[in-house]
Design an enzyme around this catalytic site. Structure first.
Site, short mmCIF file in Angstrom:
data_model
loop_
_atom_site.label_atom_id
_atom_site.label_comp_id
_atom_site.label_asym_id
_atom_site.label_seq_id
_atom_site.Cartn_x
_atom_site.Cartn_y
_atom_site.Cartn_z
N TYR A 1 0.85 -1.19 0.00
CA TYR A 1 0.00 0.00 0.00
C TYR A 1 0.89 1.24 0.00
O TYR A 1 1.87 1.32 0.73
CB TYR A 1 -0.89 0.01 1.24
CG TYR A 1 -1.73 1.27 1.37
CD1 TYR A 1 -3.00 1.34 0.81
CD2 TYR A 1 -1.23 2.40 2.04
CE1 TYR A 1 -3.76 2.49 0.90
CE2 TYR A 1 -1.98 3.56 2.12
CZ TYR A 1 -3.24 3.60 1.55
OH TYR A 1 -3.99 4.75 1.63
N GLU B 1 -3.47 7.55 -4.21
CA GLU B 1 -3.42 6.27 -3.51
C GLU B 1 -3.17 5.14 -4.50
O GLU B 1 -3.85 5.05 -5.51
CB GLU B 1 -4.72 6.02 -2.75
CG GLU B 1 -4.70 4.72 -1.97
CD GLU B 1 -6.04 4.44 -1.30
OE1 GLU B 1 -6.13 4.48 -0.07
OE2 GLU B 1 -7.01 4.15 -2.04
#
Ligand code: GDP
Ligand code: MN
Length: 386
Positions: free
Chosen positions: A109, A197
């Site tokens: 992530y 993101e």
């Protein structure tokens, strides 16, 4: 302003942030053509909507053959995809991203955000990337690392290494990661982003990293500096009432409650929402007509709020400063005459030309409930909906 994954990936390509090969498709035929051009399987078929959680909702499928590409494209195009981010009504899928499938060694992530509290850009990363990142944040927050970048200094080499080591990357992948993160940071700043993101950022078997997913959100206040981004706006993904309000330069945000309210000035709007809550009711929207609204803007504000089926009563709270009370009252009367009012409307007005404003409202013969002050207004609106 949000954009689609395929648009974000086009932007990534321009900044040398590696992404898989792929293209957007608007039909099953196009999906097959693009898949044929990718030169192999698996091919990933991905729903393009402005919300995450598509994988769990059935909007991301791995096709092992052209027959499967066709079947998945048929299934996903036109479906109403429901994810934890769309709300129960879901979102209609009108386009797909057709992409070359990747061999994934590990899902990581990575995100960049503007952090107001420290006035910096925070890089967040975790080795537990993928579809359960929300659970990681909730249950094992220590597994998410944060590095704060001073925007005046820019991203430093040691900070890139800190994130890379935090992700537990093998030494051979550091070069690839370092390029990706520094290019991503450049893109973030260049476009006045508020969030970028990548979940998952994947590590492949040949020690390179690439962005398998891409979400970007831009600061809407800076869009005037990025005319190229305006073309990427997809109005069909936005709240139709907010789109309508933006045409008239109204600051409108749709909320969950049933008390519509029209206010002038953001501070007064926040205070009004507080007093509505305090009186035991819930606001249906935030609507700031602004300091110098015209009666036409007021009319449109009123019309938009009355068109919202969840609104059971309206509170008008105006302090006449630059916006005079008589102009405001005329806007309300015009709107009421055109749309008709079938729900209770409480009006509290103070300030410049208030007597003239009150006279206009009284002479119009409308069924309005006058309030003497703020707490009186709050009590009357709560009584109207409860
Ligand atoms: P999201 O659920 O909306 O965040 O959509 P993502 O783009 O993150 O895709 C969801 C999941 O699909 C990812 O976490 C991966 O596990 C899987 N996925 C997406 N692309 C590929 C691929 O090329 N190969 C493989 N094996 N899995 C993929
Ligand atoms: Mn994702």
């Amino acid at each position: 302003m949000k954009i689609h994954e395929y648009q974000a990936k086009d932007l990534f390509r321009r900044y040398n942030v590696p992404v898989p090969d792929g293209q957007v498709a608007f039909s099953v035929e196009e999906a097959k053509q693009i898949a044929a051009g990718l030169g192999g399987f698996p091919v990933v078929v991905k729903a393009q909507i402005h919300a995450g959680g598509r994988g769990k909702g059935g909007g991301v499928k791995l096709a092992a053959s052209m027959e499967e590409v066709e079947a998945f494209a048929k299934e996903i195009l036109g479906m109403t995809l429901i994810t934890h981010q769309t709300g129960p009504e879901g979102k209609l899928v009108q386009k797909l991203l057709i992409e070359a499938g990747q061999k994934i060694e590990q899902e990581l992530y990575l995100s960049l955000l503007v952090d107001r509290a420290t006035a910096s850009i925070v890089i967040m990363a975790s080795r537990d990337g993928g579809m359960d990142i929300e659970q990681v944040a909730e249950k094992t927050p220590e597994r998410i690392i944060k590095v704060y970048v001073d925007p005046l200094m820019g991203l430093q080499g040691y900070q890139i290494r800190e994130v890379g080591f935090g992700l537990g990357l093998p030494p051979g992948a550091m070069k690839s990661f370092s390029g990706l993160l520094s290019n991503l940071y450049t893109l973030f700043v260049a476009y006045d982003s508020s969030m970028v993101e990548i979940n998952p950022l994947v590590l492949t078997s040949d020690d390179t990293v690439l962005a398998l997913d891409a979400k970007v959100d831009f600061d809407s206040n800076a869009l005037y500096r990025h005319k190229d981004l305006l073309e990427l706006r997809d109005l069909s993904e936005e709240d139709p009432m907010e789109v309508e309000a933006s045409k008239f330069n109204l600051n409108y945000i749709n909320l969950e409650g049933n008390v519509g309210n029209i206010v002038n000035g953001a501070g007064l709007a926040m205070a009004t929402m507080d007093i509505i809550k305090n009186a035991g009711a819930t606001p249906a929207n935030f609507m700031d007509v602004g300091g110098g609204a015209s009666s036409e803007q007021v009319e449109n504000a009123f019309r938009i709020i009355l068109a919202d089926p969840k609104v059971k009563a309206v509170l008008i709270n105006i302090f006449g400063g630059i916006l005079r009370c008589d102009i405001f009252a005329q806007g309300v009367v015009d709107a009421a005459r055109k749309t008709g009012i079938s729900i209770p409307v409480v009006v509290r007005m103070e300030g410049t030309n208030v007597d003239e404003g009150k006279r206009i409202l009284a002479d119009a013969g409308l069924d309005l409930i006058a309030a003497s002050d703020l707490s009186d207004a709050a009590n009357k609106i709560a009584a109207a909906v409860n």
